[in-house]
Design a protein around this motif. Structure first.
Motif, mmCIF file in Angstrom:
data_model
loop_
_atom_site.group_PDB
_atom_site.id
_atom_site.type_symbol
_atom_site.label_atom_id
_atom_site.label_comp_id
_atom_site.label_asym_id
_atom_site.label_seq_id
_atom_site.Cartn_x
_atom_site.Cartn_y
_atom_site.Cartn_z
ATOM 1 N N VAL A 2 14.346 -2.239 15.546
ATOM 2 C CA VAL A 2 13.411 -2.644 14.494
ATOM 3 C C VAL A 2 13.867 -2.113 13.140
ATOM 4 O O VAL A 2 13.802 -2.811 12.120
ATOM 5 C CB VAL A 2 11.988 -2.151 14.836
ATOM 6 C CG1 VAL A 2 11.045 -2.355 13.651
ATOM 7 C CG2 VAL A 2 11.452 -2.885 16.063
ATOM 8 N N ALA A 3 14.366 -0.882 13.125
ATOM 9 C CA ALA A 3 14.799 -0.280 11.864
ATOM 10 C C ALA A 3 16.018 -0.997 11.283
ATOM 11 O O ALA A 3 16.216 -1.004 10.060
ATOM 12 C CB ALA A 3 15.123 1.195 12.084
ATOM 13 N N ARG A 4 16.818 -1.624 12.149
ATOM 14 C CA ARG A 4 18.055 -2.265 11.688
ATOM 15 C C ARG A 4 17.891 -3.755 11.395
ATOM 16 O O ARG A 4 18.837 -4.393 10.932
ATOM 17 C CB ARG A 4 19.145 -2.073 12.749
ATOM 18 C CG ARG A 4 19.585 -0.636 12.874
ATOM 19 C CD ARG A 4 20.407 -0.392 14.122
ATOM 20 N NE ARG A 4 21.664 -1.129 14.133
ATOM 21 C CZ ARG A 4 22.649 -0.912 15.013
ATOM 22 N NH1 ARG A 4 22.500 0.015 15.937
ATOM 23 N NH2 ARG A 4 23.759 -1.617 14.970
ATOM 24 N N VAL A 5 16.718 -4.310 11.656
ATOM 25 C CA VAL A 5 16.513 -5.746 11.455
ATOM 26 C C VAL A 5 16.684 -6.101 9.978
ATOM 27 O O VAL A 5 16.148 -5.434 9.088
ATOM 28 C CB VAL A 5 15.115 -6.166 11.948
ATOM 29 C CG1 VAL A 5 14.718 -7.516 11.374
ATOM 30 C CG2 VAL A 5 15.109 -6.257 13.457
ATOM 31 N N ARG A 6 17.425 -7.169 9.721
ATOM 32 C CA ARG A 6 17.643 -7.618 8.342
ATOM 33 C C ARG A 6 16.853 -8.875 8.023
ATOM 34 O O ARG A 6 16.621 -9.186 6.863
ATOM 35 C CB ARG A 6 19.139 -7.885 8.126
ATOM 36 C CG ARG A 6 20.004 -6.628 8.123
ATOM 37 C CD ARG A 6 21.429 -6.949 8.500
ATOM 38 N NE ARG A 6 21.542 -7.380 9.892
ATOM 39 C CZ ARG A 6 22.562 -8.064 10.375
ATOM 40 N NH1 ARG A 6 23.545 -8.429 9.575
ATOM 41 N NH2 ARG A 6 22.604 -8.406 11.645
ATOM 42 N N ARG A 7 16.469 -9.642 9.064
ATOM 43 C CA ARG A 7 15.712 -10.876 8.857
ATOM 44 C C ARG A 7 14.378 -10.758 9.576
ATOM 45 O O ARG A 7 14.325 -10.336 10.737
ATOM 46 C CB ARG A 7 16.485 -12.078 9.395
ATOM 47 C CG ARG A 7 17.862 -12.262 8.770
ATOM 48 C CD ARG A 7 18.596 -13.451 9.362
ATOM 49 N NE ARG A 7 18.755 -13.325 10.810
ATOM 50 C CZ ARG A 7 19.418 -14.195 11.571
ATOM 51 N NH1 ARG A 7 19.963 -15.266 11.001
ATOM 52 N NH2 ARG A 7 19.531 -14.015 12.861
ATOM 53 N N VAL A 8 13.319 -11.148 8.897
ATOM 54 C CA VAL A 8 11.991 -11.037 9.493
ATOM 55 C C VAL A 8 11.905 -11.831 10.789
ATOM 56 O O VAL A 8 11.264 -11.413 11.755
ATOM 57 C CB VAL A 8 10.911 -11.517 8.490
ATOM 58 C CG1 VAL A 8 9.541 -11.544 9.150
ATOM 59 C CG2 VAL A 8 10.881 -10.598 7.272
ATOM 60 N N ARG A 9 12.578 -12.965 10.854
ATOM 61 C CA ARG A 9 12.477 -13.804 12.043
ATOM 62 C C ARG A 9 13.137 -13.180 13.267
ATOM 63 O O ARG A 9 12.913 -13.629 14.390
ATOM 64 C CB ARG A 9 13.075 -15.187 11.771
ATOM 65 C CG ARG A 9 14.551 -15.231 11.449
ATOM 66 C CD ARG A 9 14.932 -16.631 10.972
ATOM 67 N NE ARG A 9 16.344 -16.800 10.681
ATOM 68 C CZ ARG A 9 17.235 -17.214 11.560
ATOM 69 N NH1 ARG A 9 16.858 -17.485 12.806
ATOM 70 N NH2 ARG A 9 18.503 -17.364 11.221
ATOM 71 N N ASP A 10 13.949 -12.125 13.076
ATOM 72 C CA ASP A 10 14.544 -11.417 14.204
ATOM 73 C C ASP A 10 13.649 -10.301 14.731
ATOM 74 O O ASP A 10 13.957 -9.692 15.764
ATOM 75 C CB ASP A 10 15.889 -10.805 13.797
ATOM 76 C CG ASP A 10 16.971 -11.856 13.638
ATOM 77 O OD1 ASP A 10 16.915 -12.877 14.351
ATOM 78 O OD2 ASP A 10 17.880 -11.650 12.811
ATOM 79 N N LEU A 11 12.565 -10.025 14.036
ATOM 80 C CA LEU A 11 11.730 -8.871 14.386
ATOM 81 C C LEU A 11 11.124 -8.944 15.788
ATOM 82 O O LEU A 11 11.142 -7.945 16.516
ATOM 83 C CB LEU A 11 10.636 -8.691 13.333
ATOM 84 C CG LEU A 11 9.791 -7.418 13.446
ATOM 85 C CD1 LEU A 11 10.678 -6.184 13.392
ATOM 86 C CD2 LEU A 11 8.752 -7.374 12.338
ATOM 87 N N PRO A 12 10.567 -10.108 16.231
ATOM 88 C CA PRO A 12 9.971 -10.127 17.577
ATOM 89 C C PRO A 12 10.962 -9.753 18.683
ATOM 90 O O PRO A 12 10.628 -8.955 19.570
ATOM 91 C CB PRO A 12 9.482 -11.573 17.724
ATOM 92 C CG PRO A 12 9.237 -12.031 16.334
ATOM 93 C CD PRO A 12 10.306 -11.380 15.512
ATOM 94 N N LEU A 13 12.178 -10.292 18.633
ATOM 95 C CA LEU A 13 13.165 -9.935 19.653
ATOM 96 C C LEU A 13 13.628 -8.494 19.497
ATOM 97 O O LEU A 13 13.856 -7.792 20.492
ATOM 98 C CB LEU A 13 14.367 -10.875 19.588
ATOM 99 C CG LEU A 13 14.261 -12.165 20.398
ATOM 100 C CD1 LEU A 13 15.584 -12.930 20.333
ATOM 101 C CD2 LEU A 13 13.897 -11.893 21.852
ATOM 102 N N ALA A 14 13.775 -8.036 18.269
ATOM 103 C CA ALA A 14 14.192 -6.653 18.052
ATOM 104 C C ALA A 14 13.168 -5.675 18.606
ATOM 105 O O ALA A 14 13.522 -4.580 19.078
ATOM 106 C CB ALA A 14 14.408 -6.402 16.557
#
Length: 206
Positions: A23-35
Motif C-alpha cells: 500500500v505504501a508503494r502504490v503509485r496509482r489509486v486504481r492499484d490500491l485494492p490489489l495492493a
C-alpha cells in the motif's frame, strides 16, 4: 490456511506487513485494492489463529473468517483486477465480475441464515456450512478469483493467477488428506508477487 495457531499468527503478521508495504508503494489509486489484498489475507490468518486457540466451533472469529473467505474475497479480487487491468482487458473482465457477484450473494445469504462451524482435524481446520449448489459456487468462485487474474492482461497478475490455480489444487489435496494445511505459504508467495508489482520504477540516470 495454516497448520497451527502459531503458524497462522506468524504467517498472518508477516503477510500483513507485506500488505502495508504494498500500500505504501502504490503509485496509482486504481492499484490500491490489489495492493491491499495481502492486508486482507494477513488479517484472515490472524483471525484463524484465534479459532485454533478456541478449539474451533462457532463464534465471532469463525463467522469473521467465513465472511472474508466466502463472499468478500471473490468480490475483492475480481474488482481489484478490474481496477488495475489495462483498458483493453476490462471488457472480458466483466465475466469474472458477474461470477463474483453471482457467487458472493448466495454465500452471504447462507452465512446470514445458516451457522458456520470450525473443527480441528489433525493439522488442519475444517469449516462446515450448508451450501446449496456447492459445485456451481466453487466454479463461480474460481472464475471470479483465478479467472480474473488470468484474464487481466497484466503479465504479473497472470503469473499470480497461475500460482493461485496450482496452490488451490495442492492445498485442496493436502486438506482432504487432513495432513497439513499449506495455503498460508501460497498466500505469502502471492503477497510477495504483489509487492514486486508495486515496486517503484527505477530512476533514469541523468
Amino acid at each position: 490456511m495454516c497448520w497451527s495457531a502459531t503458524a497462522d499468527l506468524v504467517a498472518g503478521t508477516g503477510i500483513a506487513v507485506i500488505g502495508a508495504a504494498c500500500v505504501a508503494r502504490v503509485r496509482r489509486v486504481r492499484d490500491l485494492p490489489l495492493a491491499a489484498l495481502p492486508l486482507l489475507l494477513g488479517a484472515h490468518q490472524i483471525i484463524e489463529s484465534v479459532i485454533w486457540r478456541s478449539g474451533g466451533g462457532t463464534g465471532p472469529a469463525t463467522l469473521a473468517w467465513a465472511v472474508i473467505a466466502l463472499p468478500v474475497l471473490p468480490l475483492w479480487v475480481a474488482l481489484g483486477v478490474l481496477c488495475a487491468a489495462p483498458p483493453q482487458a476490462r471488457r472480458r473482465l466483466l465475466i469474472p465480475i458477474v461470477a463474483a457477484v453471482a457467487t458472493a450473494v448466495p454465500l452471504a445469504y447462507s452465512l446470514a441464515t445458516r451457522p458456520v462451524t470450525a473443527e480441528i482435524r489433525g493439522h488442519t481446520l475444517g469449516y462446515a456450512l450448508d451450501l446449496p449448489r456447492s459445485g456451481l459456487l466453487v466454479t463461480g468462485y474460481l472464475l471470479a478469483t483465478v479467472g480474473a487474474l488470468l484474464l487481466s492482461g497484466d503479465p504479473v497478475l497472470r503469473s499470480l493467477g497461475a500460482l493461485a490455480a496450482v496452490g488451490a489444487v495442492v492445498c485442496a489435496a493436502l486438506w482432504r488428506l487432513e495432513s497439513v494445511s499449506t495455503w498460508c505459504a501460497f498466500a505469502a508467495v502471492c503477497s510477495v508477487i504483489l509487492l514486486v508489482r508495486t515496486r517503484p520504477d527505477p530512476v533514469p540516470e541523468p
